[in-house]
Design a protein around this motif. Structure first.
Motif, PDB file in Angstrom:
ATOM      1  N   PRO A 410       0.838  -1.204   0.000  1.00  0.00           N
ATOM      2  CA  PRO A 410       0.000   0.000   0.000  1.00  0.00           C
ATOM      3  C   PRO A 410       0.869   1.249   0.000  1.00  0.00           C
ATOM      4  CG  PRO A 410       0.124  -0.880   2.222  1.00  0.00           C
ATOM      5  CD  PRO A 410       0.843  -1.863   1.337  1.00  0.00           C
ATOM      6  N   PHE A 411       0.328   2.321  -0.547  1.00  0.00           N
ATOM      7  CA  PHE A 411       1.065   3.575  -0.569  1.00  0.00           C
ATOM      8  C   PHE A 411       0.181   4.730  -0.087  1.00  0.00           C
ATOM      9  CE2 PHE A 411      -0.301   2.994  -5.112  1.00  0.00           C
ATOM     10  CZ  PHE A 411      -1.248   4.011  -5.158  1.00  0.00           C
ATOM     11  N   TYR A 412       0.856   5.781   0.302  1.00  0.00           N
ATOM     12  CA  TYR A 412       0.219   7.040   0.695  1.00  0.00           C
ATOM     13  C   TYR A 412       0.736   8.081  -0.287  1.00  0.00           C
ATOM     14  CZ  TYR A 412      -0.676  11.261   3.549  1.00  0.00           C
ATOM     15  OH  TYR A 412      -1.086  12.487   4.008  1.00  0.00           O
ATOM     16  N   ALA A 413      -0.140   8.616  -1.127  1.00  0.00           N
ATOM     17  CA  ALA A 413       0.286   9.532  -2.187  1.00  0.00           C
ATOM     18  C   ALA A 413      -0.482  10.836  -2.108  1.00  0.00           C
ATOM     19  CB  ALA A 413       0.068   8.888  -3.551  1.00  0.00           C
ATOM     20  N   LYS A 414       0.248  11.902  -1.896  1.00  0.00           N
ATOM     21  CA  LYS A 414      -0.359  13.237  -1.876  1.00  0.00           C
ATOM     22  C   LYS A 414      -0.062  13.921  -3.201  1.00  0.00           C
ATOM     23  CE  LYS A 414       1.427  16.495   0.722  1.00  0.00           C
ATOM     24  NZ  LYS A 414       1.762  17.291   1.919  1.00  0.00           N
ATOM     25  N   MET A 415      -1.118  14.427  -3.851  1.00  0.00           N
ATOM     26  CA  MET A 415      -0.975  15.040  -5.163  1.00  0.00           C
ATOM     27  C   MET A 415      -1.490  16.475  -5.096  1.00  0.00           C
ATOM     28  SD  MET A 415      -1.902  11.708  -7.453  1.00  0.00           S
ATOM     29  CE  MET A 415      -0.577  12.061  -8.597  1.00  0.00           C
ATOM     30  N   ILE A 416      -0.574  17.411  -5.305  1.00  0.00           N
ATOM     31  CA  ILE A 416      -0.874  18.831  -5.106  1.00  0.00           C
ATOM     32  C   ILE A 416      -1.128  19.506  -6.450  1.00  0.00           C
ATOM     33  CG2 ILE A 416      -0.044  21.002  -4.132  1.00  0.00           C
ATOM     34  CD1 ILE A 416       1.787  19.359  -2.316  1.00  0.00           C
ATOM     35  N   THR A 417      -2.362  19.906  -6.682  1.00  0.00           N
ATOM     36  CA  THR A 417      -2.695  20.604  -7.934  1.00  0.00           C
ATOM     37  C   THR A 417      -2.330  22.078  -7.822  1.00  0.00           C
ATOM     38  OG1 THR A 417      -4.958  21.121  -7.249  1.00  0.00           O
ATOM     39  CG2 THR A 417      -4.585  18.985  -8.329  1.00  0.00           C
ATOM     40  N   LEU A 418      -2.276  22.745  -8.974  1.00  0.00           N
ATOM     41  CA  LEU A 418      -1.786  24.128  -8.983  1.00  0.00           C
ATOM     42  C   LEU A 418      -2.591  25.102  -9.838  1.00  0.00           C
ATOM     43  CD1 LEU A 418       2.052  23.459  -9.307  1.00  0.00           C
ATOM     44  CD2 LEU A 418       0.945  24.625  -7.410  1.00  0.00           C
ATOM     45  N   THR A 419      -3.282  24.611 -10.850  1.00  0.00           N
ATOM     46  CA  THR A 419      -3.838  25.524 -11.855  1.00  0.00           C
ATOM     47  C   THR A 419      -4.919  26.441 -11.301  1.00  0.00           C
ATOM     48  OG1 THR A 419      -3.375  23.818 -13.513  1.00  0.00           O
ATOM     49  CG2 THR A 419      -4.741  25.659 -14.202  1.00  0.00           C
ATOM     50  N   ASN A 420      -5.702  25.957 -10.352  1.00  0.00           N
ATOM     51  CA  ASN A 420      -6.765  26.792  -9.776  1.00  0.00           C
ATOM     52  C   ASN A 420      -6.190  27.692  -8.684  1.00  0.00           C
ATOM     53  OD1 ASN A 420      -9.545  27.587  -9.552  1.00  0.00           O
ATOM     54  ND2 ASN A 420      -9.644  26.447  -7.639  1.00  0.00           N
ATOM     55  N   HIS A 421      -5.234  28.501  -9.059  1.00  0.00           N
ATOM     56  CA  HIS A 421      -4.513  29.367  -8.129  1.00  0.00           C
ATOM     57  C   HIS A 421      -4.631  30.812  -8.585  1.00  0.00           C
ATOM     58  CE1 HIS A 421      -1.309  31.020  -5.646  1.00  0.00           C
ATOM     59  NE2 HIS A 421      -1.106  29.862  -5.090  1.00  0.00           N
ATOM     60  N   TYR A 422      -4.755  31.697  -7.614  1.00  0.00           N
ATOM     61  CA  TYR A 422      -4.733  33.133  -7.921  1.00  0.00           C
ATOM     62  C   TYR A 422      -3.544  33.425  -8.831  1.00  0.00           C
ATOM     63  CZ  TYR A 422      -3.977  38.120  -7.110  1.00  0.00           C
ATOM     64  OH  TYR A 422      -3.766  39.464  -7.281  1.00  0.00           O
ATOM     65  N   PRO A 423      -3.679  34.213  -9.885  1.00  0.00           N
ATOM     66  CA  PRO A 423      -4.803  35.090 -10.232  1.00  0.00           C
ATOM     67  C   PRO A 423      -5.820  34.474 -11.190  1.00  0.00           C
ATOM     68  CG  PRO A 423      -2.921  35.673 -11.577  1.00  0.00           C
ATOM     69  CD  PRO A 423      -2.477  34.530 -10.711  1.00  0.00           C
ATOM     70  N   TYR A 424      -5.933  33.142 -11.224  1.00  0.00           N
ATOM     71  CA  TYR A 424      -6.972  32.433 -11.977  1.00  0.00           C
ATOM     72  C   TYR A 424      -6.955  32.782 -13.464  1.00  0.00           C
ATOM     73  CZ  TYR A 424      -8.151  32.050  -7.117  1.00  0.00           C
ATOM     74  OH  TYR A 424      -8.061  31.850  -5.756  1.00  0.00           O
ATOM     75  N   GLU A 425      -5.781  32.566 -14.034  1.00  0.00           N
ATOM     76  CA  GLU A 425      -5.606  32.812 -15.463  1.00  0.00           C
ATOM     77  C   GLU A 425      -5.426  31.481 -16.177  1.00  0.00           C
ATOM     78  OE1 GLU A 425      -2.231  35.358 -15.531  1.00  0.00           O
ATOM     79  OE2 GLU A 425      -3.385  37.187 -15.121  1.00  0.00           O
ATOM     80  N   LEU A 426      -6.001  31.384 -17.375  1.00  0.00           N
ATOM     81  CA  LEU A 426      -5.932  30.142 -18.142  1.00  0.00           C
ATOM     82  C   LEU A 426      -5.892  30.491 -19.623  1.00  0.00           C
ATOM     83  CD1 LEU A 426      -6.005  27.059 -17.542  1.00  0.00           C
ATOM     84  CD2 LEU A 426      -8.450  27.141 -17.978  1.00  0.00           C
ATOM     85  N   ASP A 427      -5.009  29.800 -20.352  1.00  0.00           N
ATOM     86  CA  ASP A 427      -4.908  30.067 -21.787  1.00  0.00           C
ATOM     87  C   ASP A 427      -6.202  29.663 -22.497  1.00  0.00           C
ATOM     88  OD1 ASP A 427      -3.999  27.035 -22.937  1.00  0.00           O
ATOM     89  OD2 ASP A 427      -3.531  27.503 -20.853  1.00  0.00           O
ATOM     90  N   LYS A 428      -6.447  30.285 -23.612  1.00  0.00           N
ATOM     91  CA  LYS A 428      -7.727  30.143 -24.312  1.00  0.00           C
ATOM     92  C   LYS A 428      -8.039  28.697 -24.698  1.00  0.00           C
ATOM     93  CE  LYS A 428     -10.486  32.484 -27.829  1.00  0.00           C
ATOM     94  NZ  LYS A 428     -10.491  33.532 -28.896  1.00  0.00           N
TER      95      LYS A 428
END
Length: 690
Positions: A410-428
């Motif tokens: 068994p494993f313990y895996a923490k996965m940290i996302t980043l895209t939904n971060h201030y200033p909330y910019e996303l390419d078209k």
């Protein structure tokens, strides 16, 4: 020509001429090392300018000491100071090359740790060009020894020394002002040592780390083993009994911690212009095997994400100011969840598509017992793969599979996302929903990045199902902290369809999702009040891990007799009955309560709630700043040896291979040695031409 050489010698032999020469060489070698030996992430012209000038204030201050002395002593003092700078640059170059971080006073004081980590590999990482930092000192020594430069033996005019010292202070003040303008709370929050060096310089970092080390040492030395008894007395009185219906229900299963960046509870089932913003997370939230908590609060302070991690895996609060991970992560003793699980036979790993030094993770994770830390060097990067703070979530999850499938179960895996971060910019190309129309540019992109995170989440869930991990795992998904701060009340009101938001509304908007999924859990919405401080005891009870002598300030969210007062880092609190926000008390309908009209019983409850809040925050601060866990012996737990862990890419890959040979339980082993990467499907436009 001989006349020119003679004049040059005269200029350089003068006290001011020699000082300018040494200062220029001091600045030049420092700046060259910045550019060639460190990866500081310079992103704009202000940062480029500050990186260019920040060696000067401390160069003036340090070398200016020589101007207070006369004769040859003045010259040799400046040369010796330049030599010390070369040694500091050289040492940091080697340490940074191995650990992507800078030498702090705390690390130097732990010389055995440095030698364990660096000593054996120093010959492998040293480059011949590293010695060029000593070239200017060698030249200066030769010029003085051969009397090409003949020191001015006249009496020194110390006012020049004073002028240079004052100039150094003025320049540094300007440097700091510009730095704070470009990156507010640079020193109070201390995101990353790279930031301090980038903005204020390596020499300032040396002094700053010395100050921090002194403060920490003084507090630590005043702590006593008897202090732990007081903490344990409080913790044991407030420890709740596990719920027998859930205790050990997930024993032996893999554990996923999906860290949903800046994801607030109001996004669950939220519609923008008639469209669900997060359909995949909504389905997960409502799944018959998911326990979802709708009164779960983030409790972070200035440390934000790092505070969330501190609470999640230690059941300790962040600090009143700054980040506990950056200030104490490398030096303190911890009894963290990854270390506990490691010693129960779990593989433990954190996945993060940014530099490992941010929030001091590369050091803190060793203290917490993480066997693996897959950070930026483990991922393929292109200019369009990243946005804001690191890899886009779809690419991050897709690339994480090749390491995930190699972890022995068994494993313990923490996965940290980043895209939904201030200033909330996303390419078209990645936008799949229109911005909201509150008129606040900061707020209006939030639904777009949240939708993108949701899509990435859905793709990862599909992979887990195809690979068989979905049914073998406990999947925990949570929001680390608020996404839209209280500084945008008008925009928040528009998003929520309200005329305005009150202080109570803003407190309720600190709710973030907390969801636990396992195929053998009876799901549903749990209305208990709790927060991030409660995650560790909840997971330990679910996994059936003995939890009667730990020092944890939270309580199992599934317990039937738990205290539902939720402290905030500023001393406020919320609860199902009464909440205190600022100087006001509110009922659970958001109405301000006249405390004079409360019954005697209500006044007693309010008093107990405030005492619980103050006491738990105070004890947490004492545990962290006094390093009290070094005095606490935990049953069936061995103190973490940080020297066992190395996160550099070459070490990590080697350790993974060795682990698979030793314990043939990884996904790839169970799939007959065949990779499961082909099972991962993503619509990330950046990968279409791959």
């Amino acid at each position: 020509m001989s006349s020119f050489i003679k004049k040059t010698r005269q200029v350089l032999s003068s006290r001011s001429g020699f000082f300018i020469l040494v200062l220029f060489l001091f600045w030049l070698k420092t700046y060259i090392v910045y550019q060639n030996n460190f990866t500081l992430g310079v992103n704009n012209n202000v940062q480029r300018f500050l990186l260019f000038v920040n060696p000067l204030p401390f160069g003036l201050l340090l070398l200016g000491l020589g101007l207070y002395f006369g004769g040859r002593k003045s010259y040799w003092i400046e040369v010796i100071i330049s030599l010390l700078q070369s040694v500091w640059l050289f040492a940091n170059t080697l340490y940074y090359r191995e650990f992507s971080d800078f030498l702090s006073v705390g690390i130097i004081k732990s010389s055995s740790s440095v030698s364990n980590n660096l000593g054996l590999s120093v010959l492998e990482i040293i480059h011949p060009t590293d010695f060029l930092v000593f070239l200017d000192v060698l030249v200066l020594m030769l010029l003085l020894s051969l009397k090409v430069i003949q020191p001015d033996l006249s009496r020194p005019k110390r006012r020049y020394g004073v002028i240079i010292s004052v100039l150094a202070v003025v320049l540094f003040a300007g440097n700091l002002g510009l730095a704070e303008k470009d990156r507010s709370q640079l020193l109070t929050r201390t995101f990353d040592n790279n930031y301090i060096v980038k903005y204020l310089g390596l020499d300032f970092f040396a002094g700053y780390s010395a100050y921090q080390s002194h403060q920490q040492t003084a507090t630590r030395e005043n702590a006593r083993a008897s202090d732990v008894e007081k903490v344990l007395d409080y913790v044991n009185k407030n420890r709740s009994e596990p719920n027998i219906s859930y205790y050990g229900k997930a024993k032996g299963k893999n554990v996923f911690i999906l860290h949903l960046e800046s994801f607030q509870q109001f996004l669950i089932n939220y519609k923008s212009d008639g469209q669900e913003v997060t359909p995949n997370i909504n389905r997960f939230y409502a799944d018959q095997h998911t326990l979802s908590f709708d009164n779960f609060f983030n409790q972070v302070g200035q440390g934000k994400t790092s505070d969330a991690e501190m609470m999640l895996e230690n059941s300790l609060y962040g600090l009143p100011s700054g980040s506990g991970m950056t200030s104490y992560g490398a030096s303190n003793t911890f009894q963290a969840l990854p270390a506990i699980l490691d010693q129960k036979g779990y593989s433990t790993a954190s996945f993060h598509g940014d530099v490992g030094s941010f929030w001091n993770r590369d050091n803190t994770y060793k203290s917490w017992g993480y066997q693996y830390f897959f950070d930026e060097p483990y991922y393929k990067t292109k200019s369009n793969y990243s946005i804001g703070y690191g890899l886009k979530d779809k690419i991050f999850f897709q690339q994480s599979v090749k390491y995930l499938e190699q972890l022995p179960q068994p494993f313990y895996a923490k996965m940290i996302t980043l895209t939904n971060h201030y200033p909330y910019e996303l390419d078209k190309d990645n936008q799949s929903i229109a911005k909201t129309k509150t008129g606040d540019k900061t707020v209006d992109g939030y639904v777009q990045t949240a939708r993108y995170l949701d899509q990435a989440f859905g793709e990862f869930m599909n992979y887990l199902k195809k690979s068989g991990l979905y049914d073998k795992s406990v999947i925990v998904a949570y929001g680390d902290h608020y996404g839209i701060s209280e500084n945008h009340p008008k925009a928040l009101a528009k998003l929520l369809g309200k005329k305005s938001v009150t202080k109570y509304d803003l407190a309720m908007l600190q709710k973030v999702p907390f969801m636990i999924h396992s195929d053998n859990l009876q799901g549903g919405i749990n209305h208990t009040y709790g927060g991030e401080i409660d995650v560790m005891p909840t997971l330990m009870d679910l996994l059936g891990i003995q939890n009667t002598d730990t020092i944890q300030l939270g309580n199992d969210l599934l317990s039937t007799n738990r205290n539902q007062t939720v402290p905030f880092r500023n001393g406020d609190f919320v609860s199902p009955d009464l909440s205190k926000i600022g100087s006001k008390v509110y009922d659970n309908q958001g109405n301000i309560v006249n405390t004079k009209k409360l019954t005697a019983q209500q006044k007693e409850i309010l008093k107990d709630q405030q005492e619980h809040t103050d006491k738990s925050l105070s004890l947490s601060d004492k545990i962290v700043t006094g390093d009290l866990l070094r005095f606490h012996t935990l049953q069936d737990f061995t103190k973490v040896d940080k020297s066992q862990y190395k996160y550099k890419y070459s070490y990590g890959i080697k350790a993974l291979k060795q682990a698979q040979k030793k314990k043939k339980t990884s996904v790839i082993e169970q799939n007959g040695g065949k990779s499961t990467q082909d099972l991962y499907q993503t619509d990330a436009p950046e990968l279409k031409d791959k």
